[in-house]
Motif scaffolding. Structure first.
Motif, PDB file in Angstrom:
ATOM      1  N   LEU A 151       0.416  -1.195   0.024  1.00 57.11           N
ATOM      2  CA  LEU A 151       0.006   0.022  -0.341  1.00 57.11           C
ATOM      3  C   LEU A 151       0.672   1.174   0.199  1.00 57.11           C
ATOM      4  N   ALA A 152       2.627   0.962   0.712  1.00 54.15           N
ATOM      5  CA  ALA A 152       3.001   2.326   0.736  1.00 54.15           C
ATOM      6  C   ALA A 152       3.370   2.985  -0.445  1.00 54.15           C
ATOM      7  N   ARG A 153       4.052   1.575  -1.355  1.00 53.91           N
ATOM      8  CA  ARG A 153       4.356   2.207  -2.548  1.00 53.91           C
ATOM      9  C   ARG A 153       2.947   2.156  -3.497  1.00 53.91           C
ATOM     10  N   SER A 154       2.346   1.579  -3.535  1.00 51.50           N
ATOM     11  CA  SER A 154       0.906   2.094  -4.336  1.00 51.50           C
ATOM     12  C   SER A 154       0.269   3.833  -3.885  1.00 51.50           C
ATOM     13  N   CYS A 155       0.691   3.735  -2.879  1.00 52.80           N
ATOM     14  CA  CYS A 155      -0.029   5.965  -2.440  1.00 52.80           C
ATOM     15  C   CYS A 155       1.083   6.398  -3.011  1.00 52.80           C
ATOM     16  N   GLY A 156       2.859   6.062  -2.417  1.00 50.83           N
ATOM     17  CA  GLY A 156       3.986   6.462  -2.350  1.00 50.83           C
ATOM     18  C   GLY A 156       3.586   7.784  -1.595  1.00 50.83           C
ATOM     19  N   VAL A 157       3.888   6.843  -0.308  1.00 51.48           N
ATOM     20  CA  VAL A 157       4.059   7.089   0.840  1.00 51.48           C
ATOM     21  C   VAL A 157       5.858   6.135   1.326  1.00 51.48           C
ATOM     22  N   THR A 158       5.543   6.642   2.651  1.00 51.10           N
ATOM     23  CA  THR A 158       6.828   5.751   3.202  1.00 51.10           C
ATOM     24  C   THR A 158       6.081   5.009   3.964  1.00 51.10           C
ATOM     25  N   GLN A 159       6.368   3.090   4.403  1.00 51.19           N
ATOM     26  CA  GLN A 159       5.707   2.558   5.071  1.00 51.19           C
ATOM     27  C   GLN A 159       6.089   3.312   7.135  1.00 51.19           C
ATOM     28  N   GLN A 160       6.443   3.727   7.201  1.00 51.73           N
ATOM     29  CA  GLN A 160       6.319   4.864   8.579  1.00 51.73           C
ATOM     30  C   GLN A 160       4.506   4.749   8.723  1.00 51.73           C
ATOM     31  N   THR A 161       4.785   6.381   7.610  1.00 54.45           N
ATOM     32  CA  THR A 161       3.837   6.913   7.450  1.00 54.45           C
ATOM     33  C   THR A 161       2.108   6.228   7.344  1.00 54.45           C
ATOM     34  N   MET A 162       2.249   5.130   6.239  1.00 59.53           N
ATOM     35  CA  MET A 162       1.287   3.947   6.138  1.00 59.53           C
ATOM     36  C   MET A 162       0.892   2.926   7.019  1.00 59.53           C
ATOM     37  N   SER A 163       1.957   3.076   8.274  1.00 55.40           N
ATOM     38  CA  SER A 163       1.999   2.060   8.734  1.00 55.40           C
ATOM     39  C   SER A 163       1.304   3.133   9.927  1.00 55.40           C
ATOM     40  N   SER A 164       1.023   4.300  10.342  1.00 54.43           N
ATOM     41  CA  SER A 164       0.395   5.414  10.908  1.00 54.43           C
ATOM     42  C   SER A 164      -1.283   5.266  10.050  1.00 54.43           C
ATOM     43  N   VAL A 165      -1.409   5.808   8.984  1.00 52.78           N
ATOM     44  CA  VAL A 165      -2.624   5.185   7.898  1.00 52.78           C
ATOM     45  C   VAL A 165      -3.652   4.629   8.584  1.00 52.78           C
ATOM     46  N   LEU A 166      -2.744   3.236   8.114  1.00 50.94           N
ATOM     47  CA  LEU A 166      -3.361   1.623   8.829  1.00 50.94           C
ATOM     48  C   LEU A 166      -4.399   1.656   9.744  1.00 50.94           C
ATOM     49  N   THR A 167      -2.871   2.199  10.944  1.00 49.98           N
ATOM     50  CA  THR A 167      -3.556   2.244  12.089  1.00 49.98           C
ATOM     51  C   THR A 167      -4.804   3.171  12.343  1.00 49.98           C
ATOM     52  N   ASN A 168      -4.774   4.406  11.798  1.00 52.27           N
ATOM     53  CA  ASN A 168      -6.157   5.043  12.184  1.00 52.27           C
ATOM     54  C   ASN A 168      -6.969   4.115  11.225  1.00 52.27           C
ATOM     55  N   MET A 169      -6.652   4.603  10.302  1.00 48.76           N
ATOM     56  CA  MET A 169      -7.964   3.288   9.278  1.00 48.76           C
ATOM     57  C   MET A 169      -8.926   2.427   9.894  1.00 48.76           C
ATOM     58  N   ASP A 170      -8.070   1.871  10.950  1.00 48.84           N
ATOM     59  CA  ASP A 170      -8.464   0.485  11.408  1.00 48.84           C
ATOM     60  C   ASP A 170      -8.907   1.188  12.591  1.00 48.84           C
ATOM     61  N   THR A 171      -8.758   1.608  12.853  1.00 51.36           N
ATOM     62  CA  THR A 171      -9.433   2.114  14.330  1.00 51.36           C
ATOM     63  C   THR A 171     -10.733   2.612  14.409  1.00 51.36           C
ATOM     64  N   LYS A 172     -10.862   3.708  12.791  1.00 53.58           N
ATOM     65  CA  LYS A 172     -12.361   4.057  12.665  1.00 53.58           C
ATOM     66  C   LYS A 172     -13.117   2.510  11.318  1.00 53.58           C
TER      67      LYS A 172
END
Length: 153
Positions: A55-76
């Protein structure tokens, strides 16, 4: 050294990107989504389950950023993450019903701009623009210096 002008292609591409991002961010804000979160929903909706690295590669962000994004989306409760059947340490993200429903609603508004852009050109112009943008993207990727590549002398 010459300063960039409004006629420079890079300046025009950047202005178009900024206008596109501003539009999408305004639309997505009403749904409580960032552009990256929307892109995650879109990619998962099209591709199915994916790892954070994919997902990080597909979205053009770092793996660290994607980890935060996914945590937030999982919480929601927009996504769920489960252990990969192949790699024990990898989690695979998939859309929840809530995530799919939010994607469907947001997409209906985002697609309005796509249709307006398509309608602004003849079919031939549209095809040409798409081909030209792909060619420009290829050049931009080819010209991007990678960390291991020293500057040309």
């Amino acid at each position: 050294m010459e300063a960039p002008t409004e006629d420079d292609l890079c300046t025009r591409i950047r202005r178009s990107e900024q206008a596109l991002m501003a539009h999408h961010e305004a639309v997505l804000r009403a749904y409580g989504l960032t552009m990256t979160q929307y892109t995650v929903l879109l990619v998962l909706g099209r591709e199915g389950g994916m790892s954070g690295a994919q997902l990080a590669r597909s979205c053009g962000v770092t793996q660290q950023t994607m980890s935060s994004v996914l945590t937030n989306m999982d919480t929601k409760e927009l996504i769920r993450r489960e252990k990969s059947p192949v790699h024990a340490k990898v989690q695979i993200a998939t859309l929840t019903d809530e995530g799919q429903a939010l994607l469907d609603r947001a997409y209906q508004e985002v697609i309005i701009l796509e249709r307006a852009l398509t309608d602004a050109f003849t079919p031939s112009e549209h095809a040409s623009l798409c081909e030209l943008l792909e060619r420009a993207t290829t050049v931009l990727i080819q010209q991007t210096r990678h960390p291991a590549t020293p500057p040309a002398t």
